[in-house]
Design a protein around this motif. Sequence first.
Motif, mmCIF file in Angstrom:
data_model
loop_
_atom_site.group_PDB
_atom_site.id
_atom_site.type_symbol
_atom_site.label_atom_id
_atom_site.label_comp_id
_atom_site.label_asym_id
_atom_site.label_seq_id
_atom_site.Cartn_x
_atom_site.Cartn_y
_atom_site.Cartn_z
ATOM 1 N N ARG A 10 -6.388 5.274 -2.101
ATOM 2 C CA ARG A 10 -6.950 5.567 -0.776
ATOM 3 C C ARG A 10 -8.020 6.658 -0.789
ATOM 4 O O ARG A 10 -8.777 6.798 0.162
ATOM 5 N N PRO A 32 9.625 2.639 3.264
ATOM 6 C CA PRO A 32 10.552 1.554 3.007
ATOM 7 C C PRO A 32 11.868 1.702 3.769
ATOM 8 O O PRO A 32 12.285 2.817 4.091
ATOM 9 N N GLY A 65 10.504 3.798 12.504
ATOM 10 C CA GLY A 65 9.445 2.808 12.337
ATOM 11 C C GLY A 65 8.691 2.963 11.036
ATOM 12 O O GLY A 65 7.507 2.617 10.951
ATOM 13 N N LYS A 66 9.352 3.489 10.024
ATOM 14 C CA LYS A 66 8.664 3.726 8.751
ATOM 15 C C LYS A 66 9.301 2.880 7.655
ATOM 16 O O LYS A 66 10.496 2.585 7.702
ATOM 17 N N TYR A 83 -1.548 6.719 -5.405
ATOM 18 C CA TYR A 83 -1.975 6.610 -3.999
ATOM 19 C C TYR A 83 -3.319 7.304 -3.777
ATOM 20 O O TYR A 83 -4.171 6.807 -3.046
ATOM 21 N N LEU A 94 -1.187 10.739 3.313
ATOM 22 C CA LEU A 94 -1.036 9.677 4.316
ATOM 23 C C LEU A 94 -1.500 10.153 5.696
ATOM 24 O O LEU A 94 -2.160 9.408 6.432
ATOM 25 N N SER A 130 12.719 6.861 1.617
ATOM 26 C CA SER A 130 12.618 6.492 0.204
ATOM 27 C C SER A 130 13.494 7.370 -0.688
ATOM 28 O O SER A 130 14.042 6.897 -1.675
ATOM 29 N N ARG A 131 13.647 8.654 -0.316
ATOM 30 C CA ARG A 131 14.475 9.527 -1.171
ATOM 31 C C ARG A 131 15.919 9.053 -1.175
ATOM 32 O O ARG A 131 16.587 9.047 -2.200
ATOM 33 N N VAL A 151 2.805 -1.685 8.554
ATOM 34 C CA VAL A 151 3.181 -0.668 9.554
ATOM 35 C C VAL A 151 2.010 0.259 9.814
ATOM 36 O O VAL A 151 1.217 0.535 8.927
ATOM 37 N N LEU A 152 1.952 0.697 11.058
ATOM 38 C CA LEU A 152 0.984 1.718 11.457
ATOM 39 C C LEU A 152 1.655 2.523 12.561
ATOM 40 O O LEU A 152 2.405 1.964 13.361
ATOM 41 N N PRO A 153 1.362 3.814 12.650
ATOM 42 C CA PRO A 153 2.011 4.608 13.698
ATOM 43 C C PRO A 153 1.640 4.134 15.105
ATOM 44 O O PRO A 153 2.349 4.430 16.064
ATOM 45 N N ALA A 182 0.814 -1.221 0.000
ATOM 46 C CA ALA A 182 0.000 0.000 0.000
ATOM 47 C C ALA A 182 0.848 1.272 0.000
ATOM 48 O O ALA A 182 0.313 2.358 -0.225
ATOM 49 N N PRO A 231 3.033 4.249 -1.063
ATOM 50 C CA PRO A 231 3.497 4.917 -2.282
ATOM 51 C C PRO A 231 4.993 5.228 -2.225
ATOM 52 O O PRO A 231 5.646 5.341 -3.261
ATOM 53 N N PHE A 232 5.513 5.378 -1.001
ATOM 54 C CA PHE A 232 6.953 5.642 -0.837
ATOM 55 C C PHE A 232 7.742 4.401 -1.262
ATOM 56 O O PHE A 232 8.742 4.483 -1.985
ATOM 57 N N GLU A 272 2.788 12.512 1.629
ATOM 58 C CA GLU A 272 2.835 12.656 3.089
ATOM 59 C C GLU A 272 1.541 13.244 3.626
ATOM 60 O O GLU A 272 0.995 12.776 4.633
HETATM 61 O O1 99T Z 1 4.177 6.432 10.309
HETATM 62 C C1 99T Z 1 4.366 5.245 10.648
HETATM 63 O O2 99T Z 1 4.636 4.914 11.798
HETATM 64 C C2 99T Z 1 4.307 4.148 9.614
HETATM 65 N N1 99T Z 1 4.099 4.640 8.280
HETATM 66 C C3 99T Z 1 4.935 4.389 7.262
HETATM 67 O O3 99T Z 1 5.939 3.754 7.393
HETATM 68 C C4 99T Z 1 4.556 4.916 5.888
HETATM 69 C C5 99T Z 1 3.921 3.783 5.101
HETATM 70 S S1 99T Z 1 2.978 4.339 3.730
HETATM 71 N N2 99T Z 1 5.754 5.357 5.234
HETATM 72 C C6 99T Z 1 6.206 6.598 5.414
HETATM 73 O O4 99T Z 1 5.564 7.455 6.044
HETATM 74 C C7 99T Z 1 7.571 6.885 4.785
HETATM 75 C C8 99T Z 1 7.817 8.386 4.602
HETATM 76 C C9 99T Z 1 9.285 8.684 4.348
HETATM 77 N N3 99T Z 1 9.531 10.095 4.321
HETATM 78 C C10 99T Z 1 9.801 8.049 3.050
HETATM 79 O O5 99T Z 1 10.154 6.879 3.037
HETATM 80 O O6 99T Z 1 9.911 8.771 2.053
HETATM 81 C C11 99T Z 1 1.447 3.485 4.087
HETATM 82 C C12 99T Z 1 0.349 3.910 3.163
HETATM 83 C C13 99T Z 1 -0.996 3.346 3.527
HETATM 84 O O7 99T Z 1 -1.087 2.306 4.187
HETATM 85 O O8 99T Z 1 -1.999 3.926 3.084
#
Ligand code: 99T
Length: 201
Positions: free
Chosen positions: A169, A54, A51-52, A165, A108, A67-68, A35-37, A8, A10-11, A105
Motif C-alpha cells: 500500500r 479477520p 466489523g473487522k 503491507y 491502515l 487476529s491476535r 471491508v471498509l469502515p 489485502a 495484513p492482519f 494499524e
Molecule cells: O475498520 C474497518 O471497519 C474494516 N477494516 C478491517 O477490518 C481491517 C482490514 S485490513 N482489519 C483490521 O483493522 C483488523 C485489526 C484487528 N486489531 C486485528 O484483527 O488484529 C485492510 C487492509 C487494506 O485494505 O489495505
Amino acid sequence: MQLIYAAASPFARKVRVLAAETGLLASIEMIDTTVLPTTLNERVNLANPLGKIPVLLLDDGESLYDSRVICEYLDTLHQGPKLLPGDGERWPLLRLAALADGLMEAALLARYEKAVREPQQQSQAWLEGQLGKVRRALAELERQSAQLHGLLDLAQIGVACALGYLDFRFAEIDWRAAHPALRDFQQTFAQRDSMLATAPS
Ligand code: 99T
C-alpha cells in the motif's frame, strides 16, 4: 472452521501464514470478503460487532477475533513447535508482535485517510501522525531485529506481514534503505511458501 478474510489485509495474512506453517490450512475454509469502515458488511458484523476482519467462525457457532486471538487459538490446535512459547521468551515476543501489529494499524489508518475520506476532508496532521508511528516502529524493529532469528514464531510472521503491507500500500516508502536488518530478514522470509501463497495483489 471458516476464516473471513481479505487478500489485502495484513492482519488476515498473519492468520493465513500461521495456518499454513502449522498444517492447519486444510481444516479452515477461506471466505473472501471486502471491508471498509464506511460500508456495512452484514456477514462480518454478525460475527464481529466491530466489523473487522479477520474473523474465525468455529464449528460450534462461536466466532473469534481479532487476529491476535485467532493466532493464539490456532497455535493450540497443532502438535508442532508452538509459535507463541509459554516460557520467559513469551513477553518479549508478544511485545515485538504487538509492535508489528501497531505498525499495520497505523499504516491502515493512513491508508483509510487517503483512500476512504474525500480529499477535502483529509487531514495532513493525521496522516503525518500515523506515518510517524510507522517510522518509529520500523526503527525499533530494526533495533530489535536480532529477535527475528531462530525458530519460526508469531513475531516473525507479524513483522513480515507488516513489511509486506508497506510494500503493497505504501510502495513510495523506501523502508529498506534505512533498515538493512529488516531488509535482509524480509528478503528471506518472503520466500516461504506460506508468504508467497498469501502475497496481496
Ligand atoms: O475498520 C474497518 O471497519 C474494516 N477494516 C478491517 O477490518 C481491517 C482490514 S485490513 N482489519 C483490521 O483493522 C483488523 C485489526 C484487528 N486489531 C486485528 O484483527 O488484529 C485492510 C487492509 C487494506 O485494505 O489495505
